[in-house]
Design an enzyme around this catalytic site. Structure first.
Site, PDB file in Angstrom:
ATOM      1  N   LYS A   5      50.236 -36.726  -0.249  1.00 28.31           N
ATOM      2  CA  LYS A   5      49.048 -37.063   0.545  1.00 28.31           C
ATOM      3  C   LYS A   5      48.142 -35.836   0.721  1.00 28.31           C
ATOM      4  CE  LYS A   5      50.800 -35.975   5.063  1.00 28.31           C
ATOM      5  NZ  LYS A   5      50.781 -36.074   6.457  1.00 28.31           N
ATOM      6  N   LYS A  62      58.626 -30.863   7.085  1.00 31.14           N
ATOM      7  CA  LYS A  62      58.035 -29.651   7.664  1.00 31.14           C
ATOM      8  C   LYS A  62      59.047 -28.545   7.905  1.00 31.14           C
ATOM      9  CE  LYS A  62      53.901 -31.526   9.840  1.00 31.14           C
ATOM     10  NZ  LYS A  62      53.180 -31.772  11.082  1.00 31.14           N
ATOM     11  N   LYS A 111      46.222 -30.978   5.558  1.00 38.31           N
ATOM     12  CA  LYS A 111      45.615 -29.736   6.048  1.00 38.31           C
ATOM     13  C   LYS A 111      46.437 -28.528   5.635  1.00 38.31           C
ATOM     14  CE  LYS A 111      44.774 -32.021  10.190  1.00 38.31           C
ATOM     15  NZ  LYS A 111      45.208 -32.111  11.563  1.00 38.31           N
TER      16      LYS A 111
HETATM   17  P1  TYM Z   1      47.319 -35.297  12.036  1.00 43.95           P
HETATM   18  O1  TYM Z   1      46.590 -34.307  12.839  1.00 43.95           O
HETATM   19  O2  TYM Z   1      48.211 -34.830  10.935  1.00 43.95           O
HETATM   20  O3  TYM Z   1      46.320 -36.342  11.394  1.00 43.95           O
HETATM   21  C1  TYM Z   1      45.333 -36.999  12.162  1.00 43.95           C
HETATM   22  C2  TYM Z   1      45.170 -38.439  11.690  1.00 43.95           C
HETATM   23  O4  TYM Z   1      44.808 -38.468  10.305  1.00 43.95           O
HETATM   24  C3  TYM Z   1      45.710 -39.302   9.579  1.00 43.95           C
HETATM   25  N1  TYM Z   1      45.886 -38.720   8.233  1.00 43.95           N
HETATM   26  C4  TYM Z   1      45.621 -39.368   7.093  1.00 43.95           C
HETATM   27  N2  TYM Z   1      45.155 -40.612   6.854  1.00 43.95           N
HETATM   28  C5  TYM Z   1      44.976 -40.967   5.545  1.00 43.95           C
HETATM   29  N3  TYM Z   1      45.245 -40.141   4.505  1.00 43.95           N
HETATM   30  C6  TYM Z   1      45.709 -38.882   4.702  1.00 43.95           C
HETATM   31  N4  TYM Z   1      45.955 -38.080   3.666  1.00 43.95           N
HETATM   32  C7  TYM Z   1      45.925 -38.451   6.044  1.00 43.95           C
HETATM   33  N5  TYM Z   1      46.358 -37.278   6.600  1.00 43.95           N
HETATM   34  C8  TYM Z   1      46.326 -37.465   7.940  1.00 43.95           C
HETATM   35  C9  TYM Z   1      47.007 -39.255  10.377  1.00 43.95           C
HETATM   36  O5  TYM Z   1      47.818 -40.381  10.095  1.00 43.95           O
HETATM   37  C10 TYM Z   1      46.487 -39.255  11.796  1.00 43.95           C
HETATM   38  O6  TYM Z   1      46.197 -40.579  12.219  1.00 43.95           O
HETATM   39  N6  TYM Z   1      51.174 -36.593  14.964  1.00 43.95           N
HETATM   40  C11 TYM Z   1      49.763 -36.817  14.728  1.00 43.95           C
HETATM   41  C12 TYM Z   1      48.885 -36.470  15.914  1.00 43.95           C
HETATM   42  C13 TYM Z   1      49.247 -37.167  17.192  1.00 43.95           C
HETATM   43  C14 TYM Z   1      49.006 -38.528  17.497  1.00 43.95           C
HETATM   44  C15 TYM Z   1      49.463 -38.689  18.839  1.00 43.95           C
HETATM   45  C16 TYM Z   1      48.434 -39.589  16.798  1.00 43.95           C
HETATM   46  C17 TYM Z   1      49.837 -36.582  18.260  1.00 43.95           C
HETATM   47  N7  TYM Z   1      49.977 -37.501  19.265  1.00 43.95           N
HETATM   48  C18 TYM Z   1      49.406 -39.928  19.464  1.00 43.95           C
HETATM   49  C19 TYM Z   1      48.369 -40.826  17.446  1.00 43.95           C
HETATM   50  C20 TYM Z   1      48.851 -40.986  18.775  1.00 43.95           C
HETATM   51  C21 TYM Z   1      49.324 -35.915  13.578  1.00 43.95           C
HETATM   52  O7  TYM Z   1      49.935 -34.918  13.295  1.00 43.95           O
HETATM   53  O8  TYM Z   1      48.152 -36.275  13.003  1.00 43.95           O
END
Ligand code: TYM
Length: 329
Positions: free
Chosen positions: A193, A112, A196
């Site tokens: 992957k 990032k 967003k």
């Molecule tokens: P974020 O917002 O990027 O994504 C949310 C969830 O979706 C999963 N994910 C995917 N799974 C499969 N294939 C994909 N292409 C894909 N893209 C995203 C992510 O693994 C996630 O589970 N840092 C985290 C948010 C967060 C969090 C937390 C998660 C903040 N605090 C505490 C768990 C516990 C994030 O940016 O997810």
């Protein structure tokens, strides 16, 4: 006894089927038996520049998608991260435990921060806020997609180090990462992957995309050389990814799909896949539409969620402050 489950999603852009298949579908299953907290992590979104109007809208939209996906506020606690001040507060204490070296090894920070003109210090300490989210609730299980594995490892290390230094304070959480669907790849490039923040929206199917947009994106999705529909992640990454999506939305196994399309080309397969996804998302989209007619209902749920989460967080913060030597007045 039920286990404590915590997970979060960032309110940036519209959620896509990667978020849904990797994370949110797990949430709806876990809420049946476990004690779940599902958070919209708006403070994490602020680690990169955000338009305030867009952030506020995206936060509510993400909450709406949680509920529309089947998260039941009677079973799970749904709330916005910033509405419980202890997240940012605990992050400070944990920042004093985490080391520069371990944060510097986070691959997501490297991805990032590359090619950016400026990078906030919060983007660097992002995983520590994530550890705070999880540890604040004495979490047993964290359902996430495969890309969060390294962050989860760090959360475990921070918990163990704190416990070692100050005595038993935090539960050490376990990640829950699915096999099939834990890493949905981009439709435009199966080596990356689905995301967003990808440059083109042909990369992803958003959960609120209309049927025609879904059909168009699947039609334009890249495929591999040859014309056979069979699963081979290494040599046929694009088709394997599409088969994974088909399998997760239809419930059919990869073998069944392979048999069904034996001797047929990619064209037939993609046409059917589009309908499987359109039908798979139809109930979610219908519920989202209904929810958008009752904005106050959503706000009430989020307020109640903040109260419930806040009460648990307060207990942990009391213990943490006591342990590290903060004066109680
Ligand atoms: P974020 O917002 O990027 O994504 C949310 C969830 O979706 C999963 N994910 C995917 N799974 C499969 N294939 C994909 N292409 C894909 N893209 C995203 C992510 O693994 C996630 O589970 N840092 C985290 C948010 C967060 C969090 C937390 C998660 C903040 N605090 C505490 C768990 C516990 C994030 O940016 O997810």
């Amino acid at each position: 006894m039920s286990r404590r489950v915590f997970s979060g999603v960032q309110p940036t852009g519209t959620l896509h089927i990667g978020n849904y298949l990797g994370a949110i579908q797990q949430f709806t299953e876990l809420q049946q038996e476990e004690d779940c907290l599902f958070c919209i992590v708006d403070l994490h979104a602020l680690t990169v520049p955000q338009d305030p109007v867009v952030l506020r809208e995206a936060t509510l939209k993400t909450a709406g998608i949680y509920l529309a996906s089947g998260i039941d506020p009677k079973k799970a606690t749904v709330f916005i991260q910033s509405s419980v001040g202890a997240h940012a507060e605990l992050a400070w204490f944990l920042n004093c435990i985490a080391t520069f070296g371990e944060l510097n090894r986070m691959t997501q920070f490297k991805e990032k921060s590359t090619n950016q003109e400026t990078v906030s210090s919060a983007l660097f300490t992002y995983p520590v806020l994530m550890a705070a989210d999880i540890l604040l609730y004495q979490t047993d299980v964290v359902p996430v997609g495969d890309d969060q594995k390294q962050h989860l490892e760090l959360s475990r290390d921070i918990a163990q180090r704190f416990n070692h230094r100050y005595g038993e304070t935090f539960k050490v959480p376990e990640p829950k990462i699915l096999g099939v669907g834990s890493r949905i790849m981009g439709l435009d490039d199966a080596s990356k992957k689905m995301s967003k923040s990808a440059d083109t929206d042909l990369n992803r199917i958003e959960l609120l995309d209309s049927p025609d947009v879904i059909r168009k994106k699947i039609k334009r999705a890249v495929t591999d050389s040859g014309r056979d529909v069979y699963y081979d992640e290494e040599n046929k990454a694009a088709v394997s990814n599409l088969m994974t999506i088909y399998s997760r939305f239809s419930g059919d196994s990869l073998d069944t799909i392979q048999e069904r399309y034996a001797g047929k080309g990619y064209g037939d397969f993609k046409k059917d896949l589009a309908e499987v996804v359109v039908e798979g998302l139809r109930p979610l989209q219908g519920r989202y539409e209904e929810l958008s007619r009752e904005p106050q209902y959503l706000l009430d749920i989020l307020k109640e969620g903040a109260e419930k989460a806040g009460a648990i967080a307060e207990q942990t913060m009391k213990d943490v402050k006591e342990k590290v030597g903060i004066v109680r007045l």
